[in-house]
Design a protein around this motif. Sequence first.
Motif, PDB file in Angstrom:
ATOM      1  N   ALA A 255       0.875  -1.177   0.000  1.00 38.57           N
ATOM      2  CA  ALA A 255       0.000   0.000   0.000  1.00 38.57           C
ATOM      3  C   ALA A 255       0.910   1.225   0.000  1.00 38.57           C
ATOM      4  CB  ALA A 255      -0.905   0.014   1.222  1.00 38.57           C
ATOM      5  N   PHE A 256       0.803   2.058  -1.042  1.00 37.73           N
ATOM      6  CA  PHE A 256       1.618   3.267  -1.198  1.00 37.73           C
ATOM      7  C   PHE A 256       0.730   4.486  -0.985  1.00 37.73           C
ATOM      8  CE2 PHE A 256       3.938   0.147  -3.551  1.00 37.73           C
ATOM      9  CZ  PHE A 256       5.240   0.581  -3.691  1.00 37.73           C
ATOM     10  N   ASP A 257       1.126   5.382  -0.096  1.00 41.73           N
ATOM     11  CA  ASP A 257       0.405   6.636   0.027  1.00 41.73           C
ATOM     12  C   ASP A 257       0.775   7.521  -1.171  1.00 41.73           C
ATOM     13  OD1 ASP A 257      -1.347   8.456   1.162  1.00 41.73           O
ATOM     14  OD2 ASP A 257       0.120   9.261   2.573  1.00 41.73           O
ATOM     15  N   LYS A 258      -0.085   8.484  -1.499  1.00 41.71           N
ATOM     16  CA  LYS A 258       0.153   9.385  -2.629  1.00 41.71           C
ATOM     17  C   LYS A 258       1.532  10.029  -2.503  1.00 41.71           C
ATOM     18  CE  LYS A 258      -1.745  13.261  -5.176  1.00 41.71           C
ATOM     19  NZ  LYS A 258      -2.860  14.197  -5.316  1.00 41.71           N
ATOM     20  N   GLY A 259       2.270  10.030  -3.620  1.00 48.55           N
ATOM     21  CA  GLY A 259       3.591  10.633  -3.657  1.00 48.55           C
ATOM     22  C   GLY A 259       4.723   9.702  -3.259  1.00 48.55           C
ATOM     23  N   GLN A 260       4.405   8.551  -2.699  1.00 51.73           N
ATOM     24  CA  GLN A 260       5.440   7.592  -2.300  1.00 51.73           C
ATOM     25  C   GLN A 260       5.872   6.772  -3.518  1.00 51.73           C
ATOM     26  OE1 GLN A 260       6.788   7.433   0.927  1.00 51.73           O
ATOM     27  NE2 GLN A 260       5.603   9.337   1.007  1.00 51.73           N
ATOM     28  N   GLY A 261       7.017   6.138  -3.428  1.00 46.95           N
ATOM     29  CA  GLY A 261       7.469   5.311  -4.536  1.00 46.95           C
ATOM     30  C   GLY A 261       8.693   4.511  -4.184  1.00 46.95           C
ATOM     31  N   LEU A 262       9.149   3.745  -5.150  1.00 44.19           N
ATOM     32  CA  LEU A 262      10.388   2.981  -5.042  1.00 44.19           C
ATOM     33  C   LEU A 262      11.315   3.466  -6.138  1.00 44.19           C
ATOM     34  CD1 LEU A 262       9.027  -0.657  -4.512  1.00 44.19           C
ATOM     35  CD2 LEU A 262       9.862   0.934  -2.772  1.00 44.19           C
ATOM     36  N   SER A 263      12.538   3.795  -5.764  1.00 40.05           N
ATOM     37  CA  SER A 263      13.501   4.277  -6.752  1.00 40.05           C
ATOM     38  C   SER A 263      13.887   3.146  -7.699  1.00 40.05           C
ATOM     39  CB  SER A 263      14.730   4.851  -6.054  1.00 40.05           C
ATOM     40  OG  SER A 263      15.341   3.859  -5.261  1.00 40.05           O
ATOM     41  N   GLU A 264      14.513   3.528  -8.799  1.00 37.02           N
ATOM     42  CA  GLU A 264      14.863   2.558  -9.829  1.00 37.02           C
ATOM     43  C   GLU A 264      15.765   1.462  -9.264  1.00 37.02           C
ATOM     44  OE1 GLU A 264      15.434   3.340 -14.309  1.00 37.02           O
ATOM     45  OE2 GLU A 264      17.447   3.449 -13.426  1.00 37.02           O
ATOM     46  N   HIS A 265      15.431   0.238  -9.609  1.00 45.12           N
ATOM     47  CA  HIS A 265      16.179  -0.936  -9.184  1.00 45.12           C
ATOM     48  C   HIS A 265      15.932  -2.066 -10.187  1.00 45.12           C
ATOM     49  CE1 HIS A 265      12.165  -1.438  -7.450  1.00 45.12           C
ATOM     50  NE2 HIS A 265      12.387  -2.740  -7.479  1.00 45.12           N
ATOM     51  N   THR A 266      16.594  -3.170 -10.002  1.00 42.09           N
ATOM     52  CA  THR A 266      16.377  -4.343 -10.854  1.00 42.09           C
ATOM     53  C   THR A 266      16.072  -5.549  -9.969  1.00 42.09           C
ATOM     54  OG1 THR A 266      18.714  -4.941 -10.888  1.00 42.09           O
ATOM     55  CG2 THR A 266      17.929  -3.527 -12.682  1.00 42.09           C
ATOM     56  N   ALA A 267      15.519  -6.577 -10.587  1.00 43.58           N
ATOM     57  CA  ALA A 267      15.271  -7.854  -9.920  1.00 43.58           C
ATOM     58  C   ALA A 267      15.703  -8.961 -10.875  1.00 43.58           C
ATOM     59  CB  ALA A 267      13.794  -7.995  -9.571  1.00 43.58           C
ATOM     60  N   PRO A 268      16.217 -10.054 -10.342  1.00 44.42           N
ATOM     61  CA  PRO A 268      16.718 -11.126 -11.210  1.00 44.42           C
ATOM     62  C   PRO A 268      15.622 -11.994 -11.823  1.00 44.42           C
ATOM     63  CG  PRO A 268      17.040 -11.716  -8.915  1.00 44.42           C
ATOM     64  CD  PRO A 268      16.488 -10.312  -8.933  1.00 44.42           C
ATOM     65  N   TYR A 269      14.350 -11.688 -11.496  1.00 41.46           N
ATOM     66  CA  TYR A 269      13.230 -12.492 -11.991  1.00 41.46           C
ATOM     67  C   TYR A 269      12.154 -11.587 -12.575  1.00 41.46           C
ATOM     68  CZ  TYR A 269      15.555 -15.439  -8.584  1.00 41.46           C
ATOM     69  OH  TYR A 269      16.497 -16.125  -7.878  1.00 41.46           O
ATOM     70  N   ASP A 270      11.363 -12.137 -13.506  1.00 40.03           N
ATOM     71  CA  ASP A 270      10.179 -11.411 -13.966  1.00 40.03           C
ATOM     72  C   ASP A 270       9.286 -11.151 -12.748  1.00 40.03           C
ATOM     73  OD1 ASP A 270      10.990 -11.570 -16.613  1.00 40.03           O
ATOM     74  OD2 ASP A 270       9.692 -13.260 -17.091  1.00 40.03           O
ATOM     75  N   ALA A 271       8.649  -9.985 -12.747  1.00 39.89           N
ATOM     76  CA  ALA A 271       7.760  -9.627 -11.643  1.00 39.89           C
ATOM     77  C   ALA A 271       6.444  -9.137 -12.221  1.00 39.89           C
ATOM     78  CB  ALA A 271       8.398  -8.557 -10.769  1.00 39.89           C
ATOM     79  N   LEU A 272       5.337  -9.686 -11.743  1.00 37.02           N
ATOM     80  CA  LEU A 272       4.011  -9.277 -12.170  1.00 37.02           C
ATOM     81  C   LEU A 272       3.422  -8.376 -11.082  1.00 37.02           C
ATOM     82  CD1 LEU A 272       1.198 -11.156 -13.840  1.00 37.02           C
ATOM     83  CD2 LEU A 272       0.718 -10.123 -11.628  1.00 37.02           C
ATOM     84  N   VAL A 273       2.947  -7.201 -11.500  1.00 36.50           N
ATOM     85  CA  VAL A 273       2.273  -6.276 -10.596  1.00 36.50           C
ATOM     86  C   VAL A 273       0.808  -6.218 -10.998  1.00 36.50           C
ATOM     87  CG1 VAL A 273       2.053  -3.856  -9.919  1.00 36.50           C
ATOM     88  CG2 VAL A 273       4.314  -4.875 -10.129  1.00 36.50           C
ATOM     89  N   HIS A 274      -0.085  -6.382 -10.020  1.00 33.05           N
ATOM     90  CA  HIS A 274      -1.522  -6.245 -10.229  1.00 33.05           C
ATOM     91  C   HIS A 274      -2.005  -5.148  -9.293  1.00 33.05           C
ATOM     92  CE1 HIS A 274      -5.808  -7.994  -9.645  1.00 33.05           C
ATOM     93  NE2 HIS A 274      -5.804  -7.052 -10.550  1.00 33.05           N
ATOM     94  N   LEU A 275      -2.520  -4.040  -9.860  1.00 34.30           N
ATOM     95  CA  LEU A 275      -3.026  -2.956  -9.026  1.00 34.30           C
ATOM     96  C   LEU A 275      -4.395  -3.323  -8.480  1.00 34.30           C
ATOM     97  CD1 LEU A 275      -0.609  -1.165  -9.768  1.00 34.30           C
ATOM     98  CD2 LEU A 275      -2.225   0.715  -9.815  1.00 34.30           C
ATOM     99  N   LEU A 276      -4.512  -3.300  -7.176  1.00 33.00           N
ATOM    100  CA  LEU A 276      -5.753  -3.645  -6.486  1.00 33.00           C
ATOM    101  C   LEU A 276      -6.600  -2.417  -6.215  1.00 33.00           C
ATOM    102  CD1 LEU A 276      -4.107  -6.025  -3.872  1.00 33.00           C
ATOM    103  CD2 LEU A 276      -5.219  -6.675  -6.027  1.00 33.00           C
ATOM    104  N   ASP A 277      -5.965  -1.226  -6.213  1.00 32.41           N
ATOM    105  CA  ASP A 277      -6.645   0.023  -5.892  1.00 32.41           C
ATOM    106  C   ASP A 277      -5.763   1.172  -6.370  1.00 32.41           C
ATOM    107  OD1 ASP A 277      -8.686   1.621  -4.702  1.00 32.41           O
ATOM    108  OD2 ASP A 277      -7.486   1.865  -2.881  1.00 32.41           O
ATOM    109  N   GLY A 278      -6.374   2.273  -6.793  1.00 33.68           N
ATOM    110  CA  GLY A 278      -5.641   3.497  -7.090  1.00 33.68           C
ATOM    111  C   GLY A 278      -4.951   3.533  -8.439  1.00 33.68           C
ATOM    112  N   GLU A 279      -3.914   4.400  -8.523  1.00 29.46           N
ATOM    113  CA  GLU A 279      -3.171   4.625  -9.765  1.00 29.46           C
ATOM    114  C   GLU A 279      -1.687   4.774  -9.477  1.00 29.46           C
ATOM    115  OE1 GLU A 279      -5.156   7.510 -12.648  1.00 29.46           O
ATOM    116  OE2 GLU A 279      -5.858   8.174 -10.676  1.00 29.46           O
TER     117      GLU A 279
END
Length: 108
Positions: free
Chosen positions: A41-65
Amino acid sequence: MNIENISGKAMELVGMVEYQPGSIVSRTVIDKPSGTLTLFAFDKGQGLSEHTAPYDALVHLLDGEAEISISGNPHPVKKGEIIIMPANAPHALRALNRFKMMLVMIKS
């Protein structure tokens, strides 16, 4: 609530993680050698800086934008949509409005 308490029960994902002002909240639902399922759960304006992961990652938005950048290309993603972040591709996330997401990583 741990995985033993929810295993075998029908639950609504969006209610398993709550917003906190000015914060990013995470909850690991499954953590196995073969992969993970984590809710955020991310509050408005929050985020994660650029990074990489060694595996494919699927993101499904449950709420918001959110805006999810993959290899420098921004992608607006809204409730109900998914996006796959390829392994080793730099990616970042930013809350356009507060949002909740499910992150699934399958290790191979």
